[in-house]
Design an enzyme around this catalytic site. Structure first.
Site, mmCIF file in Angstrom:
data_model
loop_
_atom_site.group_PDB
_atom_site.id
_atom_site.type_symbol
_atom_site.label_atom_id
_atom_site.label_comp_id
_atom_site.label_asym_id
_atom_site.label_seq_id
_atom_site.Cartn_x
_atom_site.Cartn_y
_atom_site.Cartn_z
ATOM 1 N N SER A 185 0.832 -1.200 0.000
ATOM 2 C CA SER A 185 0.000 0.000 0.000
ATOM 3 C C SER A 185 0.865 1.247 0.000
ATOM 4 O O SER A 185 1.952 1.263 0.598
ATOM 5 C CB SER A 185 -0.852 -0.030 1.269
ATOM 6 O OG SER A 185 -1.467 1.211 1.500
ATOM 7 N N TYR A 220 -1.325 -0.654 10.723
ATOM 8 C CA TYR A 220 -1.623 -1.256 9.413
ATOM 9 C C TYR A 220 -0.434 -1.053 8.461
ATOM 10 O O TYR A 220 0.075 -1.996 7.861
ATOM 11 C CB TYR A 220 -2.903 -0.640 8.812
ATOM 12 C CG TYR A 220 -3.085 -0.979 7.353
ATOM 13 C CD1 TYR A 220 -3.338 -2.291 6.962
ATOM 14 C CD2 TYR A 220 -2.985 -0.005 6.361
ATOM 15 C CE1 TYR A 220 -3.479 -2.618 5.612
ATOM 16 C CE2 TYR A 220 -3.117 -0.326 5.011
ATOM 17 C CZ TYR A 220 -3.372 -1.635 4.649
ATOM 18 O OH TYR A 220 -3.494 -1.955 3.318
ATOM 19 N N LYS A 278 2.335 -3.909 6.881
ATOM 20 C CA LYS A 278 2.628 -4.107 5.454
ATOM 21 C C LYS A 278 4.122 -3.893 5.192
ATOM 22 O O LYS A 278 4.744 -4.623 4.413
ATOM 23 C CB LYS A 278 1.821 -3.123 4.603
ATOM 24 C CG LYS A 278 0.345 -3.456 4.491
ATOM 25 C CD LYS A 278 0.112 -4.654 3.585
ATOM 26 C CE LYS A 278 -1.366 -4.956 3.427
ATOM 27 N NZ LYS A 278 -1.642 -6.173 2.669
HETATM 28 P P1 NAD Z 1 -10.883 -6.867 1.141
HETATM 29 O O1 NAD Z 1 -11.088 -6.828 2.602
HETATM 30 O O2 NAD Z 1 -12.065 -6.653 0.262
HETATM 31 O O3 NAD Z 1 -10.188 -8.232 0.703
HETATM 32 C C1 NAD Z 1 -9.318 -8.950 1.547
HETATM 33 C C2 NAD Z 1 -9.811 -10.379 1.595
HETATM 34 O O4 NAD Z 1 -8.955 -11.135 2.456
HETATM 35 C C3 NAD Z 1 -11.224 -10.506 2.162
HETATM 36 O O5 NAD Z 1 -12.016 -11.291 1.300
HETATM 37 C C4 NAD Z 1 -11.020 -11.180 3.513
HETATM 38 O O6 NAD Z 1 -12.139 -11.996 3.877
HETATM 39 C C5 NAD Z 1 -9.750 -11.976 3.268
HETATM 40 N N1 NAD Z 1 -8.974 -12.283 4.475
HETATM 41 C C6 NAD Z 1 -8.674 -11.462 5.513
HETATM 42 N N2 NAD Z 1 -7.943 -12.105 6.431
HETATM 43 C C7 NAD Z 1 -7.752 -13.371 5.949
HETATM 44 C C8 NAD Z 1 -7.054 -14.506 6.437
HETATM 45 N N3 NAD Z 1 -6.430 -14.508 7.625
HETATM 46 N N4 NAD Z 1 -7.055 -15.633 5.672
HETATM 47 C C9 NAD Z 1 -7.711 -15.663 4.484
HETATM 48 N N5 NAD Z 1 -8.391 -14.623 3.990
HETATM 49 C C10 NAD Z 1 -8.401 -13.479 4.711
HETATM 50 O O7 NAD Z 1 -9.741 -5.807 0.797
HETATM 51 P P2 NAD Z 1 -9.187 -5.311 -0.603
HETATM 52 O O8 NAD Z 1 -9.509 -3.877 -0.723
HETATM 53 O O9 NAD Z 1 -9.594 -6.252 -1.679
HETATM 54 O O10 NAD Z 1 -7.636 -5.416 -0.328
HETATM 55 C C11 NAD Z 1 -6.844 -6.511 -0.757
HETATM 56 C C12 NAD Z 1 -5.422 -6.308 -0.286
HETATM 57 O O11 NAD Z 1 -4.932 -5.078 -0.815
HETATM 58 C C13 NAD Z 1 -5.255 -6.202 1.226
HETATM 59 O O12 NAD Z 1 -4.079 -6.883 1.583
HETATM 60 C C14 NAD Z 1 -5.118 -4.711 1.469
HETATM 61 O O13 NAD Z 1 -4.366 -4.428 2.611
HETATM 62 C C15 NAD Z 1 -4.403 -4.255 0.215
HETATM 63 N N6 NAD Z 1 -4.653 -2.851 -0.121
HETATM 64 C C16 NAD Z 1 -5.930 -2.393 -0.279
HETATM 65 C C17 NAD Z 1 -6.153 -1.046 -0.586
HETATM 66 C C18 NAD Z 1 -7.539 -0.495 -0.706
HETATM 67 O O14 NAD Z 1 -7.701 0.724 -0.613
HETATM 68 N N7 NAD Z 1 -8.567 -1.303 -0.942
HETATM 69 C C19 NAD Z 1 -5.070 -0.196 -0.761
HETATM 70 C C20 NAD Z 1 -3.772 -0.707 -0.603
HETATM 71 C C21 NAD Z 1 -3.579 -2.044 -0.291
HETATM 72 C C1 WQD Z 2 -9.487 9.814 1.045
HETATM 73 C C2 WQD Z 2 -9.729 11.302 1.326
HETATM 74 C C3 WQD Z 2 -10.083 11.792 3.652
HETATM 75 C C4 WQD Z 2 -13.869 9.631 4.039
HETATM 76 C C5 WQD Z 2 -6.805 4.748 3.190
HETATM 77 C C6 WQD Z 2 -5.658 4.014 3.783
HETATM 78 C C7 WQD Z 2 -4.735 3.504 2.732
HETATM 79 C C8 WQD Z 2 -5.469 2.707 1.670
HETATM 80 C C9 WQD Z 2 -6.681 3.433 1.171
HETATM 81 C C10 WQD Z 2 -5.229 0.382 2.219
HETATM 82 C C11 WQD Z 2 -9.005 11.822 2.570
HETATM 83 C C12 WQD Z 2 -11.322 12.107 2.849
HETATM 84 C C13 WQD Z 2 -12.705 10.198 3.554
HETATM 85 C C14 WQD Z 2 -14.932 10.503 4.418
HETATM 86 C C15 WQD Z 2 -13.594 12.399 3.762
HETATM 87 N N1 WQD Z 2 -5.922 1.446 2.140
HETATM 88 N N2 WQD Z 2 -12.580 11.542 3.406
HETATM 89 N N3 WQD Z 2 -14.743 11.856 4.255
HETATM 90 O O1 WQD Z 2 -7.090 7.835 3.860
HETATM 91 O O2 WQD Z 2 -6.128 8.046 1.518
HETATM 92 O O3 WQD Z 2 -6.290 5.868 2.509
HETATM 93 O O4 WQD Z 2 -7.467 3.893 2.266
HETATM 94 O O5 WQD Z 2 -4.059 0.230 2.072
HETATM 95 O O6 WQD Z 2 -3.810 2.720 3.355
HETATM 96 O O7 WQD Z 2 -4.934 4.900 4.625
HETATM 97 O O8 WQD Z 2 -8.370 6.995 1.835
HETATM 98 O O9 WQD Z 2 -10.713 7.008 1.136
HETATM 99 O O10 WQD Z 2 -10.172 7.052 3.614
HETATM 100 O O11 WQD Z 2 -9.722 9.074 2.231
HETATM 101 O O12 WQD Z 2 -13.509 13.624 3.664
HETATM 102 O O13 WQD Z 2 -15.995 10.064 4.890
HETATM 103 O O14 WQD Z 2 -11.127 11.487 1.594
HETATM 104 O O15 WQD Z 2 -9.897 12.757 4.655
HETATM 105 O O16 WQD Z 2 -8.613 13.145 2.293
HETATM 106 P P1 WQD Z 2 -6.920 7.292 2.511
HETATM 107 P P2 WQD Z 2 -9.817 7.449 2.242
#
Ligand code: NAD
Ligand code: WQD
Length: 339
Positions: free
Chosen positions: A125, A149, A153
């Site tokens: 991330s 978190y 990672k």
């Molecule tokens: P998500 O929660 O929709 O998907 C994650 C999946 O992993 C879920 O289906 C959950 O049930 C499963 N899971 C959790 N713990 C588990 C375990 N111990 N064993 C097996 N399965 C498990 O999230 P996502 O948005 O699809 O994210 C996928 C990956 O990408 C995550 O690792 C997340 O940290 C990373 N990521 C997401 C974002 C984002 O904004 N969505 C941004 C950066 C990184």
């Molecule tokens: C985006 C912008 C908020 C909600 C997080 C994690 C990051 C990644 C993605 C997994 C910011 C603003 C938000 C609301 C708002 N996940 N906001 N009202 O914070 O960039 O990232 O999710 O890896 O690790 O930190 O994303 O969508 O929460 O926020 O005003 O109800 O929207 O302040 O400026 P963020 P976000």
């Protein structure tokens, strides 16, 4: 047919990646413990692609089970999405975050070595960068994550890089996602948060569909063009495609790589609201509230290394992301629950 174990394959990014894998001749084998998803999401992938998906309920920390599945299906590679991802929750439950995200990656890597599987794509991330020292973030920007978190990672990244350096596992792609939003244009799969969404886009979509009365904007006094936070939003289908390209690359190029996946452009909260209003034809009532603790004013990616390495470039615009998010939300106002 190249089989790929997809951990967390029932989740938001995992389901979209399964669709792209199937379209490009890979066969995903999904394992998920459904802590943040439902088997219905996998059924939707089947409906969308016309293909039956092989899936298992299981925990990624179960090394024996992961090794068994890798052997049974003769998987060539693993895409590792399984993880916990709520920044706020990670400050209250650090043990769970390190257990799933860091130790889960350790358990999975051990299983891969046991099974003789040497290709791994890992979900990291942009949150590993922390407060920007310069922008856009390049992959060599210092890593100073500000939450458990983010540190869970970062620790997983360090472990994987050390495994690669030891020569035990050859091909590792660490992908640092910026802010994935949107949904598959079919409206069959999308993001379905369990509780009140923390992230901007699902919250906006729930306001538009009438599930919530207004959007709280966390801060309008940042040093940004309109005072609201700026992020690099990218379409989840573009993100999914990058995973397939990372697997394709392993066919001819070896060794570890770490890549930013973003568009290279920042959009403010108000830009997103405006684009969503246009895409949906609905008005989003707003309230300005104080800044959210831990938020960064602005960040976006330098995605040039991903283009150089994978030939990948995000193609969809913010308008496309909002249109597809609205198709998903308006057709599934309660997410997968109603199905
Ligand atoms: P998500 O929660 O929709 O998907 C994650 C999946 O992993 C879920 O289906 C959950 O049930 C499963 N899971 C959790 N713990 C588990 C375990 N111990 N064993 C097996 N399965 C498990 O999230 P996502 O948005 O699809 O994210 C996928 C990956 O990408 C995550 O690792 C997340 O940290 C990373 N990521 C997401 C974002 C984002 O904004 N969505 C941004 C950066 C990184
Ligand atoms: C985006 C912008 C908020 C909600 C997080 C994690 C990051 C990644 C993605 C997994 C910011 C603003 C938000 C609301 C708002 N996940 N906001 N009202 O914070 O960039 O990232 O999710 O890896 O690790 O930190 O994303 O969508 O929460 O926020 O005003 O109800 O929207 O302040 O400026 P963020 P976000």
């Amino acid at each position: 047919m190249t089989r790929v174990l997809v951990t967390g394959g029932a989740g938001y990014i995992g389901t979209h990646t399964c669709v792209e894998l199937l379209a490009r001749g890979y066969e995903p084998v999904v394992v998920d413990n459904f802590v943040n998803s439902t088997p219905e999401a996998i059924r939707r992938v089947s409906r969308l692609t016309g293909r039956t998906l092989t899936w298992y309920e299981g925990d990624v920390r179960d090394t024996g089970k992961m090794a068994h599945l890798l052997g049974k299906h003769e998987c060539r590679a693993v895409i590792h999405f399984a993880g916990l991802k709520a920044v706020g929750e990670s400050t209250e439950r650090p043990l769970d975050y390190y257990s799933v995200n860091t130790l889960g990656t350790h358990a999975l890597a051990s299983a891969m070595l046991d099974a003789g599987v040497h290709q791994l794509v890992f979900s990291s991330s942009a949150t590993v960068y922390g407060e920007p020292v310069f922008l856009p973030y390049t992959e060599s920007h210092p890593l100073q994550p500000t939450s458990p978190y983010g540190r869970s990672k970062q620790a997983a990244e360090m472990l994987l890089n050390d495994i690669a350096a030891s020569g035990a596992m050859r091909d590792i792609a660490i992908l640092r996602y910026f802010n994935p939003i949107g949904a598959h244009p079919s409206g069959l799969i999308g993001e379905d948060p369990n509780d009140v969404p923390n992230n901007l886009m699902p919250y906006v979509a729930q306001v538009a569909v009438g599930r919530r009365p207004f959007l709280n904007i966390w801060g309008n006094d940042y040093d940004t063009p309109d005072g609201t936070g700026v992020r690099d939003y990218l379409h989840v289908v573009d993100l999914a495609r990058a995973h397939v390209l990372a697997l394709d690359r392993f066919r001819h190029t070896h060794g570890p790589v770490t890549l930013n996946l973003g568009t290279g452009h920042g959009s403010s909260v108000l830009d997103v609201v405006k684009a969503f209003e246009e895409a949906s034809g609905r008005r989003i009532p707003l309230r300005f509230e104080p800044r959210r603790a831990g938020d960064i004013a602005a960040f976006w990616a330098d995605p040039s290394l991903a283009e150089e390495t994978l030939g990948w470039k995000a193609e969809n615009t913010l308008e496309d992301m909002c249109r597809d998010q609205w198709t998903w939300q308006s057709r599934n106002p309660l997410g997968y629950e109603a199905a």
